[in-house]
Design a protein around this motif. Structure first.
Motif, PDB file in Angstrom:
ATOM      1  N   GLY A  95       0.849  -1.184   0.000  1.00  0.00           N
ATOM      2  CA  GLY A  95       0.000   0.000   0.000  1.00  0.00           C
ATOM      3  C   GLY A  95       0.885   1.235   0.000  1.00  0.00           C
ATOM      4  N   TYR A  96       0.427   2.315  -0.591  1.00  0.00           N
ATOM      5  CA  TYR A  96       1.264   3.506  -0.713  1.00  0.00           C
ATOM      6  C   TYR A  96       0.415   4.743  -0.929  1.00  0.00           C
ATOM      7  N   TRP A  97       1.001   5.873  -0.624  1.00  0.00           N
ATOM      8  CA  TRP A  97       0.446   7.178  -0.996  1.00  0.00           C
ATOM      9  C   TRP A  97       1.604   8.153  -1.202  1.00  0.00           C
ATOM     10  N   ILE A  98       1.363   9.118  -2.068  1.00  0.00           N
ATOM     11  CA  ILE A  98       2.337  10.174  -2.341  1.00  0.00           C
ATOM     12  C   ILE A  98       1.619  11.506  -2.121  1.00  0.00           C
ATOM     13  N   ALA A  99       2.264  12.423  -1.406  1.00  0.00           N
ATOM     14  CA  ALA A  99       1.686  13.739  -1.151  1.00  0.00           C
ATOM     15  C   ALA A  99       1.376  14.445  -2.472  1.00  0.00           C
TER      16      ALA A  99
END
Length: 176
Positions: A95-99
């Motif tokens: 799982g991941y997120w980027i600003a």
């Protein structure tokens, strides 16, 4: 933010403040893709508590919690969760997120590629899994570019943005 080299590393307690700042700024942008969070999630103290829990999971071998860096700046997170290291399973879920200030510069794709290397080389995993909201086309492109293929739909699998949403399930065999 100028384009920089993407790297990942294990999360640290000092990452709480920059993560909280990104999460406050991007709360509305991430609302369709992530479950609702309590107010303290958006504070450095709440993030510090969450990071301690992640690091406890790391020490127990159930999670590899990382941050995504552009140069030396924290711009997101990438986590391998649900790690099953048993010889007959050897899998984990990415799982991941980027600003928002760092999106559309290749950081998510690069971070996923680096996480796959950690999964294979450091964690000894054989299979990588992920899931996306059916409407999250940017995240689906990131997974496709990293060799994932969709293998099913989990109906009404997650409560997001006021309703139960379907998830598209993804897999990639990492090899030995």
């Amino acid at each position: 933010m100028p384009s920089s080299t993407t790297s990942i590393r294990l999360i640290e307690p000092a990452d709480a403040a920059p993560i909280a700042a990104h999460r406050v700024r991007d709360a509305e942008a991430f609302r369709p893709w992530e479950p609702a969070q309590p107010d303290d999630f958006f504070t450095p103290e709440g993030q510090a508590e969450r990071i301690e829990g992640l690091l406890a999971g790391y020490r127990a071998g159930t999670v590899w919690p990382g941050v995504v860096l552009a140069g030396d700046e924290v711009i997101g997170q990438i986590t391998v969760g649900g790690i099953l290291p048993q010889p007959h399973l050897r899998r984990g879920s990415v799982g991941y997120w980027i600003a928002s200030v760092a999106q559309n510069r290749g950081h998510a794709g690069n971070a996923v590629g680096l996480a796959l290397r950690v999964m294979r080389e450091e964690l000894g995993l054989h299979r990588a899994e992920a899931s996306t909201n059916l409407e999250n086309l940017p995240s689906q492109r990131v997974l496709r570019r990293n060799g994932f293929t969709p293998y099913g739909v989990a109906h009404a699998a997650i409560f997001l943005d006021g309703g139960w949403r379907d998830g598209l399930l993804w897999e990639r065999i990492l090899g030995d």
